[in-house]
Design a protein around this motif. Structure first.
Motif, mmCIF file in Angstrom:
data_model
loop_
_atom_site.group_PDB
_atom_site.id
_atom_site.type_symbol
_atom_site.label_atom_id
_atom_site.label_comp_id
_atom_site.label_asym_id
_atom_site.label_seq_id
_atom_site.Cartn_x
_atom_site.Cartn_y
_atom_site.Cartn_z
ATOM 1 N N THR A 11 68.132 37.728 27.065
ATOM 2 C CA THR A 11 68.908 38.468 28.044
ATOM 3 C C THR A 11 69.199 37.595 29.263
ATOM 4 O O THR A 11 68.300 36.947 29.801
ATOM 5 C CB THR A 11 68.141 39.725 28.489
ATOM 6 O OG1 THR A 11 67.821 40.497 27.340
ATOM 7 C CG2 THR A 11 68.965 40.568 29.452
ATOM 8 N N ASP A 15 72.016 39.853 34.135
ATOM 9 C CA ASP A 15 72.242 41.209 33.625
ATOM 10 C C ASP A 15 71.234 42.206 34.192
ATOM 11 O O ASP A 15 71.499 43.416 34.213
ATOM 12 C CB ASP A 15 72.143 41.212 32.089
ATOM 13 C CG ASP A 15 73.309 40.493 31.438
ATOM 14 O OD1 ASP A 15 74.297 40.190 32.138
ATOM 15 O OD2 ASP A 15 73.234 40.220 30.219
ATOM 16 N N TRP A 16 70.076 41.710 34.616
ATOM 17 C CA TRP A 16 69.068 42.608 35.170
ATOM 18 C C TRP A 16 69.349 42.991 36.622
ATOM 19 O O TRP A 16 68.819 43.990 37.122
ATOM 20 C CB TRP A 16 67.680 41.941 35.101
ATOM 21 C CG TRP A 16 67.070 41.954 33.737
ATOM 22 C CD1 TRP A 16 66.978 40.907 32.872
ATOM 23 C CD2 TRP A 16 66.454 43.070 33.085
ATOM 24 N NE1 TRP A 16 66.353 41.288 31.713
ATOM 25 C CE2 TRP A 16 66.013 42.615 31.818
ATOM 26 C CE3 TRP A 16 66.236 44.390 33.438
ATOM 27 C CZ2 TRP A 16 65.363 43.452 30.910
ATOM 28 C CZ3 TRP A 16 65.592 45.226 32.538
ATOM 29 C CH2 TRP A 16 65.162 44.762 31.297
ATOM 30 N N PHE A 19 70.760 46.472 37.421
ATOM 31 C CA PHE A 19 69.768 47.462 36.994
ATOM 32 C C PHE A 19 68.620 47.544 37.998
ATOM 33 O O PHE A 19 68.211 48.638 38.414
ATOM 34 C CB PHE A 19 69.233 47.100 35.611
ATOM 35 C CG PHE A 19 68.089 47.970 35.153
ATOM 36 C CD1 PHE A 19 68.319 49.218 34.605
ATOM 37 C CD2 PHE A 19 66.770 47.548 35.302
ATOM 38 C CE1 PHE A 19 67.261 50.033 34.200
ATOM 39 C CE2 PHE A 19 65.712 48.343 34.905
ATOM 40 C CZ PHE A 19 65.962 49.596 34.353
ATOM 41 N N SER A 22 69.112 49.482 41.061
ATOM 42 C CA SER A 22 69.176 50.939 40.911
ATOM 43 C C SER A 22 67.817 51.570 40.609
ATOM 44 O O SER A 22 67.713 52.802 40.583
ATOM 45 C CB SER A 22 70.152 51.293 39.777
ATOM 46 O OG SER A 22 69.617 50.900 38.510
ATOM 47 N N ASP A 184 64.263 42.511 26.264
ATOM 48 C CA ASP A 184 64.662 43.882 26.558
ATOM 49 C C ASP A 184 66.116 43.933 27.034
ATOM 50 O O ASP A 184 66.687 42.929 27.457
ATOM 51 C CB ASP A 184 63.736 44.485 27.612
ATOM 52 C CG ASP A 184 63.683 46.004 27.551
ATOM 53 O OD1 ASP A 184 64.375 46.593 26.698
ATOM 54 O OD2 ASP A 184 62.946 46.610 28.359
ATOM 55 N N ASP A 185 66.694 45.135 26.979
ATOM 56 C CA ASP A 185 68.102 45.331 27.314
ATOM 57 C C ASP A 185 68.204 46.261 28.518
ATOM 58 O O ASP A 185 67.832 47.437 28.432
ATOM 59 C CB ASP A 185 68.830 45.947 26.103
ATOM 60 C CG ASP A 185 70.315 46.180 26.352
ATOM 61 O OD1 ASP A 185 70.788 45.892 27.468
ATOM 62 O OD2 ASP A 185 70.983 46.651 25.417
ATOM 63 N N PRO A 186 68.704 45.775 29.667
ATOM 64 C CA PRO A 186 68.768 46.643 30.854
ATOM 65 C C PRO A 186 69.694 47.845 30.692
ATOM 66 O O PRO A 186 69.564 48.817 31.443
ATOM 67 C CB PRO A 186 69.267 45.698 31.955
ATOM 68 C CG PRO A 186 69.886 44.544 31.243
ATOM 69 C CD PRO A 186 69.157 44.407 29.943
ATOM 70 N N SER A 187 70.601 47.814 29.708
ATOM 71 C CA SER A 187 71.459 48.982 29.488
ATOM 72 C C SER A 187 70.729 50.088 28.738
ATOM 73 O O SER A 187 71.133 51.250 28.774
ATOM 74 C CB SER A 187 72.719 48.579 28.718
ATOM 75 O OG SER A 187 72.389 48.168 27.392
ATOM 76 N N ASP A 188 69.648 49.737 28.049
ATOM 77 C CA ASP A 188 68.832 50.723 27.334
ATOM 78 C C ASP A 188 67.405 50.185 27.266
ATOM 79 O O ASP A 188 66.917 49.821 26.200
ATOM 80 C CB ASP A 188 69.400 50.951 25.933
ATOM 81 C CG ASP A 188 68.656 52.050 25.180
ATOM 82 O OD1 ASP A 188 68.007 52.892 25.842
ATOM 83 O OD2 ASP A 188 68.703 52.053 23.933
ATOM 84 N N PRO A 189 66.714 50.139 28.392
ATOM 85 C CA PRO A 189 65.423 49.433 28.441
ATOM 86 C C PRO A 189 64.311 50.163 27.708
ATOM 87 O O PRO A 189 64.228 51.393 27.721
ATOM 88 C CB PRO A 189 65.126 49.356 29.943
ATOM 89 C CG PRO A 189 65.850 50.520 30.534
ATOM 90 C CD PRO A 189 67.093 50.698 29.699
#
Length: 453
Positions: A11, A15-16, A19, A22, A184-189
């Motif tokens: 990742t 990209d983080w 996220f 927020s 991990d994916d910040p759009s769907d952690p």
């Protein structure tokens, strides 16, 4: 267990950023903390995951101690230019230089567990951590890897830390991610950001963290141009950890057992629960469990968490009377059809304990769904209702379970710690651990058969 390759780009750190802006989080507070104990499975984990916290705590006058579990000799298993023995020496020196850069007054203990082998030696860490946090007069902050990080040593270190903290009044646990930033994916952690805690780092502290990471050239730079000598923590991965904020996941000081409602929902989705009859793993494990019983026949057997009664049915062939209990009603309907020779009652452990005396108690795949307090109470209930010639058989899965409160290894260790006699049988393999704990009148099979002198 998450599968990832550190050599892949992973990742993008950028990209983080949106996220993390927020994420609602509470700040990490060091005021009132009597000591900080950091668990690092490998040299550099302490710097990557908690270097800023170590430096900040030291600046605030809070004593810091790092428990280094392994020397990290397994970081380059395919290296054509170095050996694990050489890496042990290199990474040990790097660790000491990094800790000096973060907090010269901090202390450390090296446990010398083999790299990759913490699951086989969890008691080494458990004893060291218990000895470190127990005597402290005041609140202790324990900082350990996030259990879902995707590395086996990280998971076991986090599980042991959670178990020790749960049993230590005044201790608090924060978990730090290392490899989760990478996979991990910040759009769907997958990480538990609802439990996030943040620590803002001053520019001076961040500079010390950067210097500490630079003290690990064996990890941040290639050992050579040859394949197998690639950097473990390249610039892209290091960027995850050199932000002006460190992130942790808080762990509740009060752990609850898994609820009846959650089991009801599970059986509503899957009426048979788990594939107890079709899975070779389950059939083999059941055979190992039955083979571990030191007597051919028992008077009265109690199975806790019997589910749909597959093991219960097998126990009816080895015992005159069998009682199975489960927290949920639905599986018991199937259990009564599968094992008509047994009795079944719905009961929640440990409060709804059945009346009777037993010379065989089986706890299979249920202990890790109990809170530490409920597990202790259940062990006490077993001890109070077990005949002198009886045994407790405990068998538990050793891989991660998102629904579990603790781990199979932690359950086995806790029973062994509280049981007044050593285990008669202890079978440990990659997937499960099985122990047989005897009453005071139990002797070995050979002695019972008159085969010993």
């Amino acid at each position: 267990m998450v599968s990832f390759d550190h050599r892949e780009p992973g990742t993008d750190p950028a990209d983080w950023t949106p996220f993390l802006r927020s994420v609602p989080s509470l700040p990490v507070r060091l005021d009132g903390v009597a000591a900080v104990v950091v668990v690092a499975p490998h040299p550099d984990d302490e710097t990557l995951g908690a270097g800023g916290l170590i430096a900040s705590a030291a600046d605030a006058g809070v004593p810091v101690h790092v428990l280094l579990v392994t020397r990290g000799e397994g970081s380059h298993p395919d290296s054509p230019t170095t050996s694990p023995e050489r890496l042990r020496v290199i990474r040990d020196a790097e660790f000491r230089a990094a800790l000096a850069a973060l907090a010269p007054a901090a202390s450390a203990t090296v446990l010398d567990v083999p790299d990759g082998g913490l699951r086989e030696h969890p008691d080494v860490l458990r004893a060291a951590l218990t000895g470190r946090v127990g005597p402290v007069d005041g609140p202790v902050l324990v900082v350990a890897p996030w259990r879902g990080d995707g590395h086996r040593d990280h998971r076991i270190a986090g599980e042991v830390a959670a178990d020790v903290v749960a049993g230590t009044p005044g201790a608090e646990l924060l978990e730090y991610p290392i490899w989760a930033w990478h996979w991990d994916d910040p759009s769907d952690p997958a990480a538990p950001w609802d439990r996030a805690r943040s620590l803002a780092l001053s520019s001076a502290v961040l500079d010390r963290k950067r210097a500490a990471l630079d003290a690990y050239p064996s990890q941040t730079r290639p050992l050579s141009p040859a394949p197998g000598d690639e950097a473990i923590v390249d610039a892209r991965h290091a960027a995850h950890h050199l932000r002006p904020t460190e992130w942790f996941f808080a762990v509740s000081a009060v752990q609850s057992s898994r609820s009846r409602e959650s089991f009801d929902a599970h059986y509503e989705r899957k009426p048979e629960g788990w594939d107890f009859e079709g899975s070779w793993y389950e059939r083999r494990k059941r055979a190992v469990t039955l083979a571990a019983l030191p007597r051919e026949r028992y008077r009265s057997a109690l199975e806790l968490g019997c589910a749909t009664g597959v093991l219960t049915a097998a126990l009816t062939e080895r015992a005159d009377a069998v009682l199975g209990t489960d927290i949920a009603a639905a599986p018991l309907e199937r259990a009564r059809l599968r094992a008509p020779a047994a009795r079944f009652v719905q009961a929640e452990l440990p409060s709804e304990w059945p009346d009777g005396r037993w010379d065989l108690v089986v706890v299979s795949e249920v202990g890790y769904y109990l809170s530490p307090a409920d597990l202790d109470a259940t062990i006490d209930r077993v001890l109070g209702s077990l005949d002198d010639d009886g045994v407790l058989v405990a068998c538990h899965w050793r891989h991660p379970d998102d629904d579990a409160v603790t781990s199979g290894d932690a359950v086995d260790a806790r029973i062994a710690e509280r049981w007044p006699r050593p285990a008669l049988v202890r079978h440990v393999e990659e997937d499960f651990v099985l122990s047989v704990f005897p009453g005071p009148a139990v002797v070995s099979v050979a002695t019972t058969e008159g085969l010993t002198p």
